[in-house]
Write an enzyme that holds these catalytic residues in place. Structure first.
Site, short mmCIF file in Angstrom:
data_model
loop_
_atom_site.label_atom_id
_atom_site.label_comp_id
_atom_site.label_asym_id
_atom_site.label_seq_id
_atom_site.Cartn_x
_atom_site.Cartn_y
_atom_site.Cartn_z
N LYS A 1 39.25 58.14 118.62
CA LYS A 1 38.84 59.55 118.75
C LYS A 1 37.93 59.75 119.97
CE LYS A 1 41.33 61.15 115.40
NZ LYS A 1 42.49 62.05 115.67
N SER B 1 37.54 64.48 116.24
CA SER B 1 36.88 64.25 114.95
C SER B 1 35.37 64.15 115.19
CB SER B 1 37.38 62.93 114.36
OG SER B 1 36.55 62.49 113.30
N TYR C 1 39.24 53.54 114.42
CA TYR C 1 39.51 54.98 114.33
C TYR C 1 38.54 55.74 115.24
CZ TYR C 1 39.98 59.64 112.30
OH TYR C 1 40.17 61.01 112.13
N1 LIG Z 1 40.93 64.70 107.12
C1 LIG Z 1 39.77 64.67 107.81
O1 LIG Z 1 38.66 64.70 107.25
C2 LIG Z 1 39.81 64.62 109.32
C3 LIG Z 1 38.58 64.68 109.99
C4 LIG Z 1 38.57 64.65 111.38
C5 LIG Z 1 39.75 64.55 112.08
N2 LIG Z 1 40.93 64.48 111.41
C6 LIG Z 1 42.15 64.37 112.23
O2 LIG Z 1 43.02 65.47 111.95
C7 LIG Z 1 44.38 65.05 112.08
C8 LIG Z 1 45.11 65.35 110.78
O3 LIG Z 1 44.46 64.65 109.73
P1 LIG Z 1 44.87 64.82 108.19
O4 LIG Z 1 43.64 64.60 107.42
O5 LIG Z 1 45.65 66.05 108.00
O6 LIG Z 1 45.82 63.53 108.02
P2 LIG Z 1 46.98 63.30 106.94
O7 LIG Z 1 47.18 61.83 106.89
O8 LIG Z 1 46.66 64.02 105.70
O9 LIG Z 1 48.25 63.98 107.63
C9 LIG Z 1 48.74 63.49 108.85
C10 LIG Z 1 50.19 63.87 109.04
O10 LIG Z 1 50.64 63.23 110.25
C11 LIG Z 1 51.88 62.59 110.01
N3 LIG Z 1 52.04 61.43 110.91
C12 LIG Z 1 51.45 60.21 110.79
N4 LIG Z 1 51.88 59.40 111.77
C13 LIG Z 1 52.73 60.12 112.53
C14 LIG Z 1 53.50 59.82 113.68
N5 LIG Z 1 53.48 58.60 114.23
N6 LIG Z 1 54.28 60.78 114.21
C15 LIG Z 1 54.34 62.01 113.63
N7 LIG Z 1 53.65 62.34 112.53
C16 LIG Z 1 52.85 61.41 111.99
C17 LIG Z 1 51.83 62.19 108.54
O11 LIG Z 1 53.13 61.97 108.01
C18 LIG Z 1 51.10 63.37 107.90
O12 LIG Z 1 51.99 64.40 107.51
C19 LIG Z 1 44.33 63.57 112.43
O13 LIG Z 1 44.45 63.40 113.82
C20 LIG Z 1 42.95 63.13 111.95
O14 LIG Z 1 42.49 62.02 112.66
C21 LIG Z 1 40.99 64.51 110.05
C1 LIG Z 2 38.48 61.18 108.98
C2 LIG Z 2 37.53 61.61 109.98
O1 LIG Z 2 37.85 61.79 111.12
C3 LIG Z 2 36.11 61.80 109.61
C4 LIG Z 2 35.38 60.51 109.66
O2 LIG Z 2 36.01 62.41 108.38
#
Ligand SMILES: NC(=O)c1ccc[n+]([C@@H]2O[C@H](COP(=O)([O-])OP(=O)(O)OC[C@H]3O[C@@H](n4cnc5c(N)ncnc54)[C@H](O)[C@@H]3O)[C@@H](O)[C@H]2O)c1
Ligand SMILES: CC(=O)[C@H](C)O
Length: 257
Positions: A156, A139, A152
């Site tokens: 990361k 992230s 969080y």
């Molecule tokens: N959304 C953002 O802006 C963003 C930014 C940077 C990084 N990320 C990273 O990208 C990844 C996906 O994020 P997202 O926004 O799609 O999240 P989200 O919460 O929308 O989706 C996450 C999915 O993971 C599943 N999950 C949660 N815990 C779990 C577990 N213990 N075992 C198996 N599955 C599990 C959930 O059921 C869900 O379907 C994450 O690692 C997040 O940290 C997201």
């Molecule tokens: C959810 C995430 O990792 C960033 C801060 O948008």
């Protein structure tokens, strides 16, 4: 011969977008999630689109679930080529309110889960005697640390460290380990972060925490799952064979490294 990719946490959000893109790229895809209902509806969608797909429910924080995920993949498709450690969770709180439960929960999913997934995948790649690719969800919070997102951000940063160390150790087996570092995408994760941030700040209305974060994006729009999938697709391809140990930002111009 089609290659095989596993994407953890792929019943929704960025993981689903990544799985869709890898399926379009020609991979046989294994969907995986802790949310079984969501997983079944994602499976139906992929099947309706004509993709060769398997769904395995599991919890990434459980080592045996991660090894079971790889075993089920090999049982169905005979091999594994790419393992995307995508599943992750968030937590919002002031630093002074961080407690044991928050730390343990976030680290067990975001960090332990990724370690176990990498171990399970690498064991299979070594058994196959093939190259293999591990691709981790980092992230912008793995390059910066954000207020109200301390734990969080710490998980990361740990993802980035494990990406570097695993890449160094596994390179002798032709296994690459890289990470994608998204910025601000409007998934359920950000819906939850926004809701929590608003609770802690009387000056914020619902939606405004998300707006505040996304307003700093140089390219002027928030991120879509497709934006993230574009990078993961590249990292999963042969074109990325000579790249390892990198945590690559895809954030529209938010964090500069
Ligand atoms: N959304 C953002 O802006 C963003 C930014 C940077 C990084 N990320 C990273 O990208 C990844 C996906 O994020 P997202 O926004 O799609 O999240 P989200 O919460 O929308 O989706 C996450 C999915 O993971 C599943 N999950 C949660 N815990 C779990 C577990 N213990 N075992 C198996 N599955 C599990 C959930 O059921 C869900 O379907 C994450 O690692 C997040 O940290 C997201
Ligand atoms: C959810 C995430 O990792 C960033 C801060 O948008």
């Amino acid at each position: 011969m089609s290659k095989v990719a596993v994407v953890t946490g792929s019943a929704g959000g960025l993981g689903k977008g990544i799985a869709q893109r890898l399926a379009k790229d020609g991979f046989k895809v294994v969907l995986h999630d802790i949310n079984e209902d969501l997983l079944q509806s994602a499976l139906k969608e992929f099947e309706a689109d004509g993709y060769d797909v398997l769904a395995v429910a599991g919890d990434v924080s459980k080592r045996e679930d991660q090894f079971n995920l790889v075993a089920k993949t090999v049982e169905k498709f005979g091999r594994l080529d790419v393992f995307v450690n995508n599943a992750g969770i968030d937590a919002v709180s002031p630093f002074m309110e961080i407690d044991e439960r928050q730390l343990n929960k976030l680290f067990s999913i975001n960090v332990n889960g990724l370690v176990f997934g990498t171990q399970a995948a690498a064991e299979q790649f070594i058994k196959q005697g093939s190259k293999g690719k591990v691709i981790n969800a980092c992230s912008i919070a793995g390059h910066e640390a954000y207020e109200m997102l301390s734990t969080y951000s710490a998980t990361k940063h740990a993802v980035k460290a494990f990406t570097h160390a695993a890449a160094k150790e596994l390179a002798k087996h032709q296994i690459t380990v890289n990470a994608y570092c998204p910025g601000v995408a409007k998934t359920q994760m950000w819906d939850r972060i926004d809701e929590e941030m608003v609770k802690y700040d009387d000056n914020l209305q619902p939606g405004e925490a998300f707006e505040k974060f996304s307003s700093a994006i140089a390219l002027g729009r928030y991120q879509t799952p497709e934006d993230v999938a574009n990078l993961v697709s590249f990292l999963a391809s042969d074109d990325a064979d000579y790249i390892t140990g990198q945590a690559i930002l895809t954030d529209g111009g938010l964090v500069y490294r």
